[in-house]
Design a protein around this motif. Structure first.
Motif, PDB file in Angstrom:
ATOM      1  N   CYS A 200       0.837  -1.209   0.000  1.00  0.00           N
ATOM      2  CA  CYS A 200       0.000   0.000   0.000  1.00  0.00           C
ATOM      3  C   CYS A 200       0.872   1.260   0.000  1.00  0.00           C
ATOM      4  O   CYS A 200       0.509   2.271  -0.601  1.00  0.00           O
ATOM      5  N   GLU A 201       2.012   1.165   0.663  1.00  0.00           N
ATOM      6  CA  GLU A 201       2.957   2.293   0.680  1.00  0.00           C
ATOM      7  C   GLU A 201       3.442   2.552  -0.760  1.00  0.00           C
ATOM      8  O   GLU A 201       3.458   3.685  -1.232  1.00  0.00           O
ATOM      9  N   ARG A 202       3.797   1.457  -1.444  1.00  0.00           N
ATOM     10  CA  ARG A 202       4.318   1.586  -2.815  1.00  0.00           C
ATOM     11  C   ARG A 202       3.268   2.188  -3.752  1.00  0.00           C
ATOM     12  O   ARG A 202       3.573   3.006  -4.611  1.00  0.00           O
ATOM     13  N   TYR A 203       2.038   1.763  -3.570  1.00  0.00           N
ATOM     14  CA  TYR A 203       0.979   2.276  -4.454  1.00  0.00           C
ATOM     15  C   TYR A 203       0.367   3.571  -3.917  1.00  0.00           C
ATOM     16  O   TYR A 203      -0.571   4.106  -4.498  1.00  0.00           O
ATOM     17  N   ASP A 204       0.859   4.006  -2.762  1.00  0.00           N
ATOM     18  CA  ASP A 204       0.378   5.239  -2.142  1.00  0.00           C
ATOM     19  C   ASP A 204      -1.145   5.232  -1.985  1.00  0.00           C
ATOM     20  O   ASP A 204      -1.845   6.156  -2.407  1.00  0.00           O
ATOM     21  N   ILE A 205      -1.620   4.155  -1.375  1.00  0.00           N
ATOM     22  CA  ILE A 205      -3.062   4.047  -1.115  1.00  0.00           C
ATOM     23  C   ILE A 205      -3.278   3.872   0.388  1.00  0.00           C
ATOM     24  O   ILE A 205      -2.508   3.147   1.051  1.00  0.00           O
ATOM     25  N   ALA A 206      -4.279   4.547   0.925  1.00  0.00           N
ATOM     26  CA  ALA A 206      -4.539   4.483   2.371  1.00  0.00           C
ATOM     27  C   ALA A 206      -5.082   3.100   2.757  1.00  0.00           C
ATOM     28  O   ALA A 206      -5.747   2.435   1.961  1.00  0.00           O
ATOM     29  N   ILE A 207      -4.770   2.705   3.992  1.00  0.00           N
ATOM     30  CA  ILE A 207      -5.319   1.465   4.565  1.00  0.00           C
ATOM     31  C   ILE A 207      -6.301   1.855   5.660  1.00  0.00           C
ATOM     32  O   ILE A 207      -6.005   2.725   6.483  1.00  0.00           O
ATOM     33  N   VAL A 208      -7.462   1.232   5.661  1.00  0.00           N
ATOM     34  CA  VAL A 208      -8.378   1.385   6.790  1.00  0.00           C
ATOM     35  C   VAL A 208      -8.339   0.057   7.549  1.00  0.00           C
ATOM     36  O   VAL A 208      -8.771  -0.977   7.043  1.00  0.00           O
ATOM     37  N   GLU A 209      -7.749   0.102   8.743  1.00  0.00           N
ATOM     38  CA  GLU A 209      -7.574  -1.100   9.563  1.00  0.00           C
ATOM     39  C   GLU A 209      -8.661  -1.112  10.635  1.00  0.00           C
ATOM     40  O   GLU A 209      -8.615  -0.324  11.578  1.00  0.00           O
ATOM     41  N   ASP A 210      -9.626  -1.985  10.471  1.00  0.00           N
ATOM     42  CA  ASP A 210     -10.761  -2.044  11.397  1.00  0.00           C
ATOM     43  C   ASP A 210     -10.496  -3.178  12.392  1.00  0.00           C
ATOM     44  O   ASP A 210     -10.375  -4.338  11.994  1.00  0.00           O
ATOM     45  N   ASP A 211     -10.434  -2.841  13.661  1.00  0.00           N
ATOM     46  CA  ASP A 211      -9.967  -3.832  14.640  1.00  0.00           C
ATOM     47  C   ASP A 211     -10.871  -3.934  15.876  1.00  0.00           C
ATOM     48  O   ASP A 211     -10.428  -3.722  17.001  1.00  0.00           O
ATOM     49  N   PRO A 212     -12.134  -4.289  15.680  1.00  0.00           N
ATOM     50  CA  PRO A 212     -13.003  -4.351  16.865  1.00  0.00           C
ATOM     51  C   PRO A 212     -12.744  -5.568  17.759  1.00  0.00           C
ATOM     52  O   PRO A 212     -13.138  -5.570  18.919  1.00  0.00           O
ATOM     53  N   TYR A 213     -12.077  -6.603  17.190  1.00  0.00           N
ATOM     54  CA  TYR A 213     -11.979  -7.871  17.934  1.00  0.00           C
ATOM     55  C   TYR A 213     -10.584  -8.185  18.445  1.00  0.00           C
ATOM     56  O   TYR A 213     -10.381  -9.221  19.089  1.00  0.00           O
ATOM     57  N   GLY A 214      -9.618  -7.308  18.153  1.00  0.00           N
ATOM     58  CA  GLY A 214      -8.210  -7.604  18.458  1.00  0.00           C
ATOM     59  C   GLY A 214      -7.960  -7.985  19.908  1.00  0.00           C
ATOM     60  O   GLY A 214      -7.092  -8.801  20.203  1.00  0.00           O
ATOM     61  N   GLU A 215      -8.735  -7.400  20.822  1.00  0.00           N
ATOM     62  CA  GLU A 215      -8.505  -7.691  22.261  1.00  0.00           C
ATOM     63  C   GLU A 215      -9.077  -9.053  22.655  1.00  0.00           C
ATOM     64  O   GLU A 215      -8.811  -9.542  23.743  1.00  0.00           O
ATOM     65  N   LEU A 216      -9.890  -9.640  21.782  1.00  0.00           N
ATOM     66  CA  LEU A 216     -10.558 -10.898  22.145  1.00  0.00           C
ATOM     67  C   LEU A 216      -9.788 -12.099  21.599  1.00  0.00           C
ATOM     68  O   LEU A 216     -10.314 -12.895  20.826  1.00  0.00           O
ATOM     69  N   ARG A 217      -8.543 -12.220  21.996  1.00  0.00           N
ATOM     70  CA  ARG A 217      -7.733 -13.359  21.530  1.00  0.00           C
ATOM     71  C   ARG A 217      -7.810 -14.488  22.555  1.00  0.00           C
ATOM     72  O   ARG A 217      -7.560 -14.275  23.736  1.00  0.00           O
ATOM     73  N   PHE A 218      -8.135 -15.695  22.081  1.00  0.00           N
ATOM     74  CA  PHE A 218      -8.317 -16.836  22.986  1.00  0.00           C
ATOM     75  C   PHE A 218      -7.022 -17.612  23.208  1.00  0.00           C
ATOM     76  O   PHE A 218      -6.869 -18.317  24.195  1.00  0.00           O
ATOM     77  N   GLU A 219      -6.148 -17.580  22.218  1.00  0.00           N
ATOM     78  CA  GLU A 219      -4.921 -18.386  22.316  1.00  0.00           C
ATOM     79  C   GLU A 219      -3.864 -17.799  21.380  1.00  0.00           C
ATOM     80  O   GLU A 219      -4.200 -17.081  20.448  1.00  0.00           O
ATOM     81  N   GLY A 220      -2.619 -18.127  21.642  1.00  0.00           N
ATOM     82  CA  GLY A 220      -1.530 -17.630  20.799  1.00  0.00           C
ATOM     83  C   GLY A 220      -1.194 -16.179  21.141  1.00  0.00           C
ATOM     84  O   GLY A 220      -1.853 -15.555  21.974  1.00  0.00           O
ATOM     85  N   ASP A 221      -0.177 -15.674  20.464  1.00  0.00           N
ATOM     86  CA  ASP A 221       0.278 -14.307  20.751  1.00  0.00           C
ATOM     87  C   ASP A 221      -0.476 -13.297  19.912  1.00  0.00           C
ATOM     88  O   ASP A 221      -0.863 -13.584  18.785  1.00  0.00           O
ATOM     89  N   HIS A 222      -0.634 -12.084  20.476  1.00  0.00           N
ATOM     90  CA  HIS A 222      -1.163 -10.981  19.676  1.00  0.00           C
ATOM     91  C   HIS A 222      -0.209 -10.709  18.523  1.00  0.00           C
ATOM     92  O   HIS A 222       1.007 -10.745  18.704  1.00  0.00           O
TER      93      HIS A 222
END
Ligand SMILES: Cc1ncc(COP(=O)(O)O)c(C=O)c1O
Length: 404
Positions: A200-222
């Protein structure tokens, strides 16, 4: 005297609005005997009701009229600072409180992003499938969609690169949900994250990172957020209190290092609602400032949802015929099943009669051309209800597909 035709009375953009299958279905699920794996609701029995009542008293004593007065568009300073501190830890780089704009649910964030980026006919790049609420928000701005292939590890970077290389007109942004995606529950693999940021950096396009569930991890590392990587590109990050506290408060945040983006977001928000509810923000802040209580609240949510996911997986394995395959999300609120050769929207009609509902996968594909998927929510049903519901669903499927 000239008058407007019925269609012309409304803006052309309203003809692009589609009813949400999910909201329509939620109406059916109001009946108490229907088991719903459809909506994306958190478990209401985990809402910290007593603590919020205490926090309300404390906020009134400490802030009084200030918590009830008009406030600034960007959000109350206490919340912006809290978000900045929390994301500084999660992103492993310093986030300034100025980079945070509080919004009325991350859904409003999506609407405002549409408002500032999209002219009619503009392209948005999406995972295939993607979050229906985002598609609805962008539809209102008459967006068109370019879809990127995904697999069990999320968006495929080579496919993103192909889409960007051949896009005409060039899209405005790439929207993705890297953690425990809605609808599939899939997580973007660690090694793909930086690759996507760099493309996205190379193509100069914005990223919209939607992260409503990131805190709800059951196993493994963030895994590192896309926003963790230093980039010359623009990343607009969306976070929310809906899944870690209560969606009714509508406390959520947009975070972006790019001042131009924030300035436009704030102006767009002013036109929409002046500012998000002050009282909700003060309440949310008061609750999360009870650090130990908030941490144990979050652990309880994670433990409960993990158990519910496990029960759903066990029940699926026990009852479903061989044409059904399903994944094992490492967090969040949804899992994704595919039913080989079956149109799940048709199956839903049969299953609803047998008092169990889900969301047919087709709703999440802007192209509306994939029919065998099914989104199953596991956060909102008790273990017992999940067992009964999956058994009913398997029964409905056997009947619909004429299986023994
Ligand atoms: C991917 C995604 N984005 C945004 C939202 C909206 O959340 P909020 O309650 O913060 O508006 C949801 C809600 O389910 C979601 O799944």
């Amino acid at each position: 005297m000239s008058t407007l035709s019925k269609a012309a009375k409304f803006a052309e953009r309203t003809s692009h609005l589609r009813a949400s299958t999910i909201r329509e279905m939620l109406k059916v699920t109001q009946q108490p005997d229907v088991i719903s794996f459809g909506g994306g609701l958190p478990a209401p029995e985990l809402f910290p009701i007593d603590a919020i009542a205490e926090c309300t008293r404390e906020v009134m004593d400490e802030y009084g009229a200030q918590a009830l007065q008009y406030s600034v568009t960007e959000g109350i300073p206490e919340m912006r600072e809290w978000v900045a501190r929390r994301l500084t830890m999660r992103f492993n780089r310093s986030i300034d409180a100025d980079a945070v704009v509080m919004v009325n649910g991350s859904q409003q964030g999506l609407d405002l992003i549409g408002k500032i980026y999209l002219d009619p006919g503009d392209h948005v790049v999406l995972e295939h499938p993607s979050y229906l609420g985002a598609i609805q928000a962008f539809d209102a701005y008459q967006a068109r969609y370019l879809t990127v292939e995904t697999d069990e590890d999320g968006m495929i970077p080579a496919s993103l690169e192909r889409v960007l290389a051949s896009a005409d007109p060039f899209p405005k942004f790439v929207y993705l949900i890297p953690n425990f995606q809605n609808p599939t529950g899939r997580t973007l693999a660690a090694e793909r994250r930086e690759e996507i940021v760099r493309i996205c950096e190379r193509y100069d396009i914005a990223i919209v990172e939607d992260d409503p569930y990131g805190e709800l991890r059951f196993e493994g590392d963030h895994l590192p957020s896309l926003s963790s990587y230093a980039t010359t590109g623009t990343i607009v990050y969306l976070g929310t209190g809906s899944k870690v506290m209560a969606p009714g408060l509508r406390v959520a945040w947009v975070v972006c290092d790019d001042e131009d983006v924030r300035e436009k977001l704030v102006l767009a928000k002013q036109g929409a609602d002046l500012h998000s509810g002050s009282l909700s923000q003060y309440l949310f802040h008061r609750f999360v400032s009870r650090t130990a209580q908030f941490a144990s609240h979050l652990s309880e949510i994670v433990a409960t949802y993990r158990k519910r996911r496990d029960v759903m997986l066990e029940s699926l394995a026990e009852h479903m015929p061989g044409i059904v395959s399903f994944n094992r999300p490492a967090g969040g609120m949804f899992l994704w099943a595919t039913v080989r050769g079956i149109d799940t929207a048709e199956l839903l009609k049969v299953s609803a009669e047998q008092k169990v509902v889900f969301v047919p996968g087709v709703s999440f594909y802007p192209t509306r051309d994939v029919h065998d998927g099914m989104r199953l929510n596991f956060s909102n049903s008790s273990e017992e209800k999940t067992r009964v519901g999956i058994e009913r669903l398997a029964h409905a499927l056997r009947q619909y597909a004429n299986l023994a």
